[in-house]
Design an enzyme around this catalytic site. Structure first.
Site, short mmCIF file in Angstrom:
data_model
loop_
_atom_site.label_atom_id
_atom_site.label_comp_id
_atom_site.label_asym_id
_atom_site.label_seq_id
_atom_site.Cartn_x
_atom_site.Cartn_y
_atom_site.Cartn_z
N CYS A 9 -46.10 -25.29 0.14
CA CYS A 9 -47.38 -25.50 -0.41
C CYS A 9 -48.57 -24.35 0.48
O CYS A 9 -49.49 -24.00 -0.01
CB CYS A 9 -48.00 -26.84 -0.28
SG CYS A 9 -47.91 -27.68 1.26
N GLU A 59 -52.69 -34.32 -2.26
CA GLU A 59 -52.27 -33.33 -1.23
C GLU A 59 -51.79 -32.16 -2.34
O GLU A 59 -50.88 -32.35 -2.86
CB GLU A 59 -51.31 -33.67 -0.44
CG GLU A 59 -51.69 -34.60 0.72
CD GLU A 59 -52.62 -34.04 2.03
OE1 GLU A 59 -52.47 -32.72 2.21
OE2 GLU A 59 -53.02 -34.55 2.70
P1 NAD Z 1 -45.90 -31.52 -9.54
O1 NAD Z 1 -47.22 -31.81 -9.59
O2 NAD Z 1 -45.30 -31.25 -10.79
O3 NAD Z 1 -44.96 -33.23 -9.33
C1 NAD Z 1 -45.28 -34.14 -8.32
C2 NAD Z 1 -44.81 -35.20 -8.74
O4 NAD Z 1 -45.67 -35.72 -9.88
C3 NAD Z 1 -43.45 -35.48 -8.95
O5 NAD Z 1 -43.10 -36.75 -8.28
C4 NAD Z 1 -43.62 -35.68 -10.55
O6 NAD Z 1 -42.38 -36.52 -10.98
C5 NAD Z 1 -44.57 -36.12 -10.86
N1 NAD Z 1 -45.40 -35.69 -12.07
C6 NAD Z 1 -45.19 -34.21 -12.62
N2 NAD Z 1 -45.53 -34.18 -13.72
C7 NAD Z 1 -46.20 -35.36 -14.08
C8 NAD Z 1 -47.22 -35.82 -15.03
N3 NAD Z 1 -47.31 -34.90 -16.24
N4 NAD Z 1 -47.50 -37.25 -15.13
C9 NAD Z 1 -47.13 -37.85 -14.01
N5 NAD Z 1 -46.56 -37.66 -12.99
C10 NAD Z 1 -46.05 -36.28 -12.83
O7 NAD Z 1 -45.67 -30.82 -8.33
P2 NAD Z 1 -44.34 -30.10 -7.91
O8 NAD Z 1 -43.85 -29.08 -8.99
O9 NAD Z 1 -43.34 -31.08 -7.53
O10 NAD Z 1 -44.74 -29.41 -6.55
C11 NAD Z 1 -45.36 -28.18 -6.48
C12 NAD Z 1 -46.86 -28.26 -6.30
O11 NAD Z 1 -47.17 -29.19 -5.37
C13 NAD Z 1 -47.61 -27.13 -5.72
O12 NAD Z 1 -48.82 -26.81 -6.54
C14 NAD Z 1 -47.84 -27.22 -4.29
O13 NAD Z 1 -48.73 -26.44 -3.83
C15 NAD Z 1 -47.99 -28.63 -4.30
N6 NAD Z 1 -47.59 -29.06 -2.95
C16 NAD Z 1 -48.60 -29.60 -2.03
C17 NAD Z 1 -48.43 -30.09 -0.69
C18 NAD Z 1 -49.46 -30.37 0.09
O14 NAD Z 1 -49.06 -30.91 1.06
N7 NAD Z 1 -50.72 -30.17 -0.05
C19 NAD Z 1 -47.11 -29.92 -0.32
C20 NAD Z 1 -46.16 -29.49 -1.25
C21 NAD Z 1 -46.32 -29.22 -2.50
#
Ligand code: NAD
Length: 459
Positions: A247, A213
């Site tokens: 998002c 997602e």
């Molecule tokens: P992110 O991808 O930075 O983090 C998400 C998760 O991944 C966290 O639990 C984090 O600990 C982990 N993570 C971060 N960097 C990582 C890495 N290098 N390796 C492994 N794991 C890692 O996202 P965010 O900043 O927490 O959220 C924002 C993003 O999420 C935006 O792009 C937004 O559009 C998206 N989002 C999508 C939805 C949806 O339902 N499609 C909902 C909410 C947010």
């Protein structure tokens, strides 16, 4: 090393528990979903308080967008679970008669659910409901960027479920990376597209199925034939809810040139109505999650002509609701997902031009169209690909559990909510049930003389 050991222990215990078969029983699933509901009820104030502390999330947004959303999802799931679990009988083609055919939904097993910080409660609990409803065991990884909410979730889950059924592992990317080295039966990831790619690559190593997602730049198109006042109010609401950290928030606006001025005027009016003359003092306006994200947004603010907003305060992680016009497509604000309270407004003259702009970006998670014109609506729906969206509204499509929620292309893989969550966390096992009543010899060797009859059947 400690996390590696912890994960090994949790996964081994969950594997054992899962194989004992209890999670497959309807009664167990209903009971556990009920326990989850009661545990959330008992901690509602703590959850809303943690969301306020992490994100300055107004209580109403915390309730509607997170806790209340989960109550609704739980209620819907409990009402329908029995029918989702039933074997689905399907037709059987002539050559297979008198056998019958059906599809059984079985749990996948050990699931890993990883969530982001923007709706840190809802985005972990909603997939968990699907995983539990489908009869799985689960490990949850909350976002480290919403630490108070993560702490409440950890306490809630630990107090409600044995770790051999549902467990929480806390931490940042290093925890995700350790988890990704292991073999799961399903990984459900919500977050950014770059991290989604990391998850997909690691999962490919084990051929683990994934739901991703992700995000992207969700456009909002405003046609000249629309109710400008209601359109403006719904855009302002959808964009600045949770300070734009949603998002599916409208990322940028594409407005027909003939209505740009009056639309901007109505949007400014509704901004004042929602947040008063100084949104920094409004109870109803959230804060940016971290200084890193604040700095990222601050760098975007210096581009384009600011129509309203632009004020910021780093110490309070406050960015005013901001609308910018005359933004070139090359500006940073148009190059990446904004994920904050900045709304660039671009104008278009023809629908071809608007479609051309949307197509310059990867397929978005959401798209919004404000129009009373049927042909315009039909053309945009037919010619643009996106996860889901609304006509004449913003955000609300994700609150209908009858609709699958998910992206397409770079905005995601797979979908969930309601029965789609149950299906995401289930394997559909196909069964043909034969009988001993008849045993036609036509399919067996020797084939001599049989092909002409078989040709008549396979039409
Ligand atoms: P992110 O991808 O930075 O983090 C998400 C998760 O991944 C966290 O639990 C984090 O600990 C982990 N993570 C971060 N960097 C990582 C890495 N290098 N390796 C492994 N794991 C890692 O996202 P965010 O900043 O927490 O959220 C924002 C993003 O999420 C935006 O792009 C937004 O559009 C998206 N989002 C999508 C939805 C949806 O339902 N499609 C909902 C909410 C947010």
């Amino acid at each position: 090393m400690e996390i590696e050991h912890h994960l090994d222990q949790v996964m081994a215990a969950q594997q054992n528990f899962y194989l004992r078969g209890q999670t497959r029983e309807y009664g167990f699933r209903v009971q556990q979903l009920g326990r989850l509901r009661a545990a959330i009820h008992a901690r509602e104030a703590q959850i809303l308080g943690a969301l306020k502390a992490d994100l300055g999330k107004p209580e109403t947004e915390g309730f509607v967008g997170e806790v209340g959303f989960i109550y609704a999802e739980l209620g819907y799931t409990l009402r329908h679970l029995k029918s989702w679990m039933k074997p689905k009988r399907v037709a059987t083609p002539l050559p297979l008669l008198p056998s019958s055919s059906y599809v059984l939904s079985e749990p996948l097993g050990e699931t890993l659910i990883i969530s982001p910080w923007n709706y840190p409660f809802q985005l972990l609990m909603a997939p968990l409901i699907g995983a539990m409803a489908a009869g799985n065991v689960a490990v949850l990884k909350p976002s480290e960027l919403a630490p108070r909410t993560a702490a409440v979730i950890q306490e809630l889950i630990t107090a409600t479920f044995p770790a051999e059924y549902v467990a929480v592992v806390s931490g940042g990317p290093e925890v995700v990376q350790a988890a990704l080295r292991r073999k799961w039966d399903h990984i459900f990831f919500t977050g950014s597209t770059p991290v989604g790619r990391i998850v997909a690559k690691a999962a490919a190593e084990h051929l683990t199925p994934v739901t991703l997602e992700l995000g992207g730049k969700s456009p909002c198109i405003v046609d000249r034939e629309t109710d400008l006042d209601i359109s403006a109010r719904r855009i302002v609401w959808g964009k600045f809810y949770n300070a734009g950290q949603t998002c599916v928030a409208p990322d940028y606006l594409l407005v027909h040139e003939s209505v740009k001025r009056p639309l901007l005027e109505r949007m400014q009016h509704h901004l004042r109505e929602f947040y008063g003359p100084d949104p920094a003092r409004s109870e109803d306006y959230a804060r940016i999650v971290s200084h890193r994200h604040f700095d990222r947004l601050a760098a975007m603010l210096d581009e384009g002509e600011i129509v309203v907003g632009g004020q910021r305060n780093r110490a309070e992680r406050y960015v005013a609701p901001t609308i910018c016009a005359q933004v070139p497509l090359t500006a940073r604000v148009m190059q990446e997902e904004i994920f904050g309270p900045i709304l660039p407004v671009l104008e278009y003259r023809t629908l071809d031009e608007a479609i051309g702009i949307v197509r310059q970006f990867p397929k978005p998670l959401a798209l919004y169209v404000f129009t009373k014109n049927r042909a315009t609506r039909q053309r945009l729906l037919a010619e643009l690909s996106f996860g889901g969206g609304c006509i004449n509204d913003t955000l609300v499509h994700l609150s209908n559990p009858e609709l699958p929620f998910g992206g397409v292309g770079l905005s995601g893989v797979g979908a969930y909510h309601g029965q789609y969550s149950f299906d995401t966390f289930s394997h559909r096992k196909s069964i043909v049930r034969g009988t001993f009543l008849v045993d036609l010899k036509l399919r067996y060797q020797p084939y001599k003389g049989k092909l002409k009859w078989l040709r008549m059947i396979f039409k």
